[in-house]
Design a protein around this motif. Structure first.
Motif, mmCIF file in Angstrom:
data_model
loop_
_atom_site.group_PDB
_atom_site.id
_atom_site.type_symbol
_atom_site.label_atom_id
_atom_site.label_comp_id
_atom_site.label_asym_id
_atom_site.label_seq_id
_atom_site.Cartn_x
_atom_site.Cartn_y
_atom_site.Cartn_z
ATOM 1 N N ALA A 15 -5.150 8.538 -3.744
ATOM 2 C CA ALA A 15 -4.311 8.206 -2.587
ATOM 3 C C ALA A 15 -5.100 8.340 -1.289
ATOM 4 O O ALA A 15 -4.957 7.507 -0.384
ATOM 5 C CB ALA A 15 -3.075 9.104 -2.556
ATOM 6 N N SER A 16 -5.941 9.366 -1.198
ATOM 7 C CA SER A 16 -6.713 9.544 0.045
ATOM 8 C C SER A 16 -7.748 8.433 0.199
ATOM 9 O O SER A 16 -7.998 7.964 1.309
ATOM 10 C CB SER A 16 -7.373 10.919 0.083
ATOM 11 N N ARG A 30 0.813 4.176 -2.641
ATOM 12 C CA ARG A 30 0.547 5.559 -2.240
ATOM 13 C C ARG A 30 1.649 6.495 -2.746
ATOM 14 O O ARG A 30 1.360 7.575 -3.263
ATOM 15 C CB ARG A 30 0.428 5.679 -0.723
ATOM 16 N N LEU A 34 -7.373 5.345 -1.006
ATOM 17 C CA LEU A 34 -6.576 4.173 -0.640
ATOM 18 C C LEU A 34 -6.280 4.187 0.856
ATOM 19 O O LEU A 34 -6.448 3.175 1.541
ATOM 20 C CB LEU A 34 -5.264 4.141 -1.427
ATOM 21 N N THR A 35 -5.845 5.324 1.355
ATOM 22 C CA THR A 35 -5.506 5.438 2.770
ATOM 23 C C THR A 35 -6.722 5.179 3.645
ATOM 24 O O THR A 35 -6.655 4.409 4.606
ATOM 25 C CB THR A 35 -4.917 6.834 3.069
ATOM 26 N N PRO A 86 2.676 8.988 5.791
ATOM 27 C CA PRO A 86 3.399 8.021 4.947
ATOM 28 C C PRO A 86 4.633 7.465 5.659
ATOM 29 O O PRO A 86 5.261 8.141 6.470
ATOM 30 C CB PRO A 86 3.821 8.845 3.723
ATOM 31 N N LYS A 144 -3.959 12.616 -5.890
ATOM 32 C CA LYS A 144 -4.126 12.767 -4.444
ATOM 33 C C LYS A 144 -5.457 12.246 -3.940
ATOM 34 O O LYS A 144 -5.549 11.751 -2.829
ATOM 35 C CB LYS A 144 -3.894 14.211 -4.014
ATOM 36 N N GLU A 178 0.820 9.618 -5.198
ATOM 37 C CA GLU A 178 1.148 10.997 -4.828
ATOM 38 C C GLU A 178 2.154 11.617 -5.797
ATOM 39 O O GLU A 178 2.045 12.791 -6.133
ATOM 40 C CB GLU A 178 1.650 11.047 -3.389
ATOM 41 N N ASN A 218 0.830 -1.210 0.000
ATOM 42 C CA ASN A 218 0.000 0.000 0.000
ATOM 43 C C ASN A 218 0.862 1.256 0.000
ATOM 44 O O ASN A 218 0.527 2.245 -0.658
ATOM 45 C CB ASN A 218 -0.936 0.020 1.208
ATOM 46 N N GLU A 219 1.962 1.217 0.715
ATOM 47 C CA GLU A 219 2.830 2.400 0.772
ATOM 48 C C GLU A 219 3.512 2.648 -0.570
ATOM 49 O O GLU A 219 3.660 3.794 -0.997
ATOM 50 C CB GLU A 219 3.866 2.256 1.884
ATOM 51 N N GLN A 253 -4.472 2.253 6.035
ATOM 52 C CA GLN A 253 -3.065 2.644 6.016
ATOM 53 C C GLN A 253 -2.887 3.852 6.940
ATOM 54 O O GLN A 253 -3.759 4.720 6.989
ATOM 55 C CB GLN A 253 -2.683 3.016 4.573
#
Length: 170
Positions: free
Chosen positions: A70-71, A58, A73-74, A83, A67, A62, A54-55, A79
């Motif tokens: 990414a938000s 991300r 996903l987080t 980061p 973005k 990013e 996931n990182e 997550q």
């Protein structure tokens, strides 16, 4: 005088040309997801592998200015909001970087190295036993000090089809 339909078409065309229509749609999707997301339901714990994957994703999102993706996903994955440090990721993944590869997400370097390894493997099969070819295969099983650096940017120039990486600064 322009009709409402013509004004809508011009507005849509203008927003598409500026690249803002996609951003607006992504933001709306993200806000809808956040509104529908049940915060009271606990997320399953992330495995070490999922946390790292996931990182990597991300960092890629990013870097490419996705973005809202990414938000989402987080939020959806659970997550951590902050980061993970890139140096931590490099150590955890046992990756060797060179100065050029630090300017792009780790995922680009990993993919580029795997593509290069595949190309080198095909060359080995075409020219078996050739000592003139200094080919080495990148291998996750080797210790970091035994692997060659992930020269992502410089190696991409040597790939047969580097167009798949057009977004990477060279």
């Amino acid at each position: 005088m322009a009709t409402i339909s013509e004004l809508k078409a011009v507005l849509k065309d203008t927003l598409e040309k500026r690249g803002t229509l996609g951003q607006i749609k992504a933001r709306i999707r993200g806000e809808v997801f956040n509104a529908l997301d049940d915060q009271s339901e606990p997320r399953p714990p992330l495995s070490r592998e999922n946390l790292l994957i996931n990182e990597l994703i991300r960092e890629y999102l990013e870097f490419n200015k996705y973005k809202y993706a990414a938000s989402v996903l987080t939020a959806e994955s659970g997550q951590p909001e902050v980061p993970l440090d890139r140096d931590f990721l490099v150590k955890e993944l046992n990756v060797v970087e060179d100065p050029n590869s630090r300017s792009v997400p780790l995922l680009y370097g990993i993919v580029a190295q795997l593509l290069l390894s595949d190309r080198e493997e095909k060359a080995r099969q075409t020219f078996p036993g050739s000592s003139s070819l200094q080919l080495s295969r990148w291998n996750f099983g080797k210790a970091a000090n035994q692997r060659r650096p992930m020269a992502a940017v410089s190696e991409l120039a040597r790939l047969e089809d580097p167009s798949i990486f057009q977004g990477i600064p060279r």
